[in-house]
Design a protein around this motif. Structure first.
Motif, short mmCIF file in Angstrom:
data_model
loop_
_atom_site.label_atom_id
_atom_site.label_comp_id
_atom_site.label_asym_id
_atom_site.label_seq_id
_atom_site.Cartn_x
_atom_site.Cartn_y
_atom_site.Cartn_z
N GLU A 150 25.16 90.17 -50.06
CA GLU A 150 26.26 89.49 -50.74
C GLU A 150 26.58 90.19 -52.04
O GLU A 150 25.73 90.31 -52.92
N ASP A 209 41.10 92.08 -48.24
CA ASP A 209 40.83 91.82 -46.82
C ASP A 209 39.58 92.56 -46.35
O ASP A 209 38.78 92.02 -45.57
N TRP A 215 37.03 93.39 -48.21
CA TRP A 215 35.87 92.71 -48.82
C TRP A 215 35.42 91.54 -47.97
O TRP A 215 34.24 91.36 -47.69
N ARG A 216 36.40 90.76 -47.54
CA ARG A 216 36.07 89.60 -46.71
C ARG A 216 35.60 90.02 -45.32
O ARG A 216 34.68 89.41 -44.76
N HIS A 250 31.59 89.69 -47.68
CA HIS A 250 31.34 89.40 -49.09
C HIS A 250 32.33 88.35 -49.60
O HIS A 250 33.51 88.40 -49.25
N PRO A 251 31.87 87.41 -50.42
CA PRO A 251 32.74 86.33 -50.89
C PRO A 251 33.62 86.76 -52.06
O PRO A 251 33.38 87.78 -52.72
N LEU A 252 34.62 85.92 -52.33
CA LEU A 252 35.56 86.14 -53.43
C LEU A 252 35.58 84.91 -54.33
O LEU A 252 35.48 83.78 -53.85
N ARG A 260 41.80 83.39 -48.12
CA ARG A 260 40.81 84.32 -47.56
C ARG A 260 39.42 83.72 -47.43
O ARG A 260 38.56 84.30 -46.78
N MET A 261 39.18 82.58 -48.07
CA MET A 261 37.84 81.99 -48.08
C MET A 261 37.83 80.63 -47.39
O MET A 261 37.08 79.73 -47.79
N GLN A 314 34.77 78.18 -46.99
CA GLN A 314 33.68 78.63 -47.85
C GLN A 314 34.00 78.31 -49.30
O GLN A 314 35.16 78.07 -49.67
N TRP A 362 34.87 79.05 -52.79
CA TRP A 362 35.41 80.12 -53.65
C TRP A 362 35.52 79.66 -55.10
O TRP A 362 35.98 80.42 -55.96
#
Length: 305
Positions: free
Chosen positions: A65, A85, A87-88, A92-94, A127-128, A131, A133
C-alpha cells in the motif's frame, strides 16, 4: 539519567544509530503526495511513466500500500487522469490533498479552505468506491497555527469522517524536483551526480536522526509514515531510497496500521506544522538530539540555472 541518555543519542554516529534501527526494525507506511502532477517534467518522462516507475518500485520492494494524496484540480488532461487510474489499478488507495494544494494558513478564510477540500472529493469518490478515501494530507503539512484555524479545521474533519494522514519521516525529495528537470534538460550529468550523492547522504542521516528523535520523544521506536512525492526526481531515486529503508529494517505496513499507534492520536490535537515527532517534542518541551554535523551542501535551487 534521561539527560545522559539524550546526550548519548545525540552523539551517536549515523552508522551506529542506523545499525541500532536495523537490529530493532520498524514499521513504515508509504505515502505519496501531489498526485497526479508534482514538479517540472524532465525530458524523456511523462506523468504516466513517473507513476508506473513508482508502482513498479513499490512492487519490487513489497510495498503493498502506497497511499496517494490527490490535488484533483491538477487532473486536467488524459495523462494526469491516467496517473490516478493507474494508481488505483495497482491497488493503491487515494486520499485528499485538497483540490488546489491550498495551505490552511494561507487560505483567505477557513470556509475557503473547506470549499477547496470538498472540491477534491468527487475525483476520489469516483475512483475509491466502496473504500475509505476520507484521509487528508494537509498541504505543506500545515495543520493551522492559529487556534481558530486549527480547531475549526479539526472540527470539520471530525464531523465529516476524515482522518489526518500525519508524517514522521521525509527526505525532502520535493526540493530536488525542479532542479532535476532543469539539469536533465541541459544534459548536466555532473550536477545530477552531485544531487544524487547529496540526497542519499541526507537519506542516511535522516534515518539515523529519525531513530534518535523517536527514542527521545517516546522512549521507543514508533511506526513511521514516510512522505514522498510523485515527481521525476522521486521516481529516479526511489529504488535507492527503498534499498536504504530495507537495509534499515523497514517493515512496510498500511497507513491505517501505522497510525493506530498512540503517538498519532496524541499529535492530532497539536497545532502547527511539520512532522509529528518534532511537533510533539515542541509541545512537551523536549530537547531533540542534534542532527548530523552540517557539511557543505549544494542548494538544488541554484543548479542548472
Amino acid at each position: 539519567m534521561r539527560a545522559a541518555a539524550l546526550l548519548v543519542l545525540a552523539l551517536l554516529a549515523p552508522g551506529a544509530a542506523l545499525a541500532q534501527t536495523q537490529a530493532q526494525g520498524f514499521d513504515v507506511a508509504v505515502t505519496v503526495d501531489d498526485l497526479p502532477v508534482h514538479g517540472d517534467l524532465p525530458p524523456g518522462m511523462t506523468r504516466p511513466s513517473i507513476a508506473r516507475s513508482h508502482i513498479e518500485t513499490f512492487k519490487a520492494h513489497g510495498v503493498n500500500e502506497a497511499f496517494g494524496f490527490v490535488n484533483s484540480a491538477k487532473a486536467t488532461d488524459a495523462q494526469s487522469n491516467a496517473v490516478l487510474d493507474a494508481w488505483r489499478a495497482a491497488g493503491h488507495p487515494l486520499g485528499n490533498h485538497t483540490a488546489s494544494h491550498l495551505n490552511l494558513e494561507k487560505a483567505d478564510t477557513l470556509e475557503a479552505w473547506i470549499a477547496d477540500l470538498e472540491a477534491g472529493e468527487p475525483a476520489l469518490a469516483e475512483r475509491m468506491k466502496g473504500q475509505d478515501w476520507r484521509y487528508l494530507r494537509f498541504p505543506n503539512l500545515t495543520a493551522g497555527t492559529r487556534p481558530e484555524r486549527h480547531q475549526g479545521a479539526a472540527a470539520y474533519l471530525a464531523a465529516h469522517g476524515y482522518k489526518v494522514a500525519h508524517v514522521s519521516l521525509s527526505f525532502s525529495d520535493w526540493s530536488y524536483s525542479d532542479a532535476y528537470a532543469r539539469c536533465q534538460t541541459k544534459g548536466d550529468q555532473a550536477a545530477i551526480r552531485t544531487m544524487e550523492g547529496q540526497y542519499l547522504r541526507g537519506v542516511d542521516e535522516e534515518l539515523a536522526h529519525m531513530q534518535a528523535v523517536s527514542q527521545a520523544v517516546y522512549g521507543r521506536m514508533i511506526p513511521q509514515v514516510l512522505l514522498t512525492h510523485i515527481g521525476g526526481w522521486s521516481a529516479h531515486m526511489l529504488p535507492q531510497v527503498l534499498d536504504r529503508l530495507d537495509a534499515a529494517g523497514a517493515r512496510y505496513v498500511t497507513l491505517e496500521k501505522a497510525q493506530r499507534d498512540p503517538a498519532y492520536a496524541q499529535a492530532q490535537a497539536i497545532p502547527g506544522g511539520g512532522g509529528i515527532m518534532e511537533r510533539t517534542a515542541r509541545a512537551r518541551g523536549i530537547a531533540l538530539p542534534a542532527a548530523a554535523p552540517a557539511v557543505e551542501r549544494v542548494d538544488p535551487k541554484m543548479l542548472c540555472r
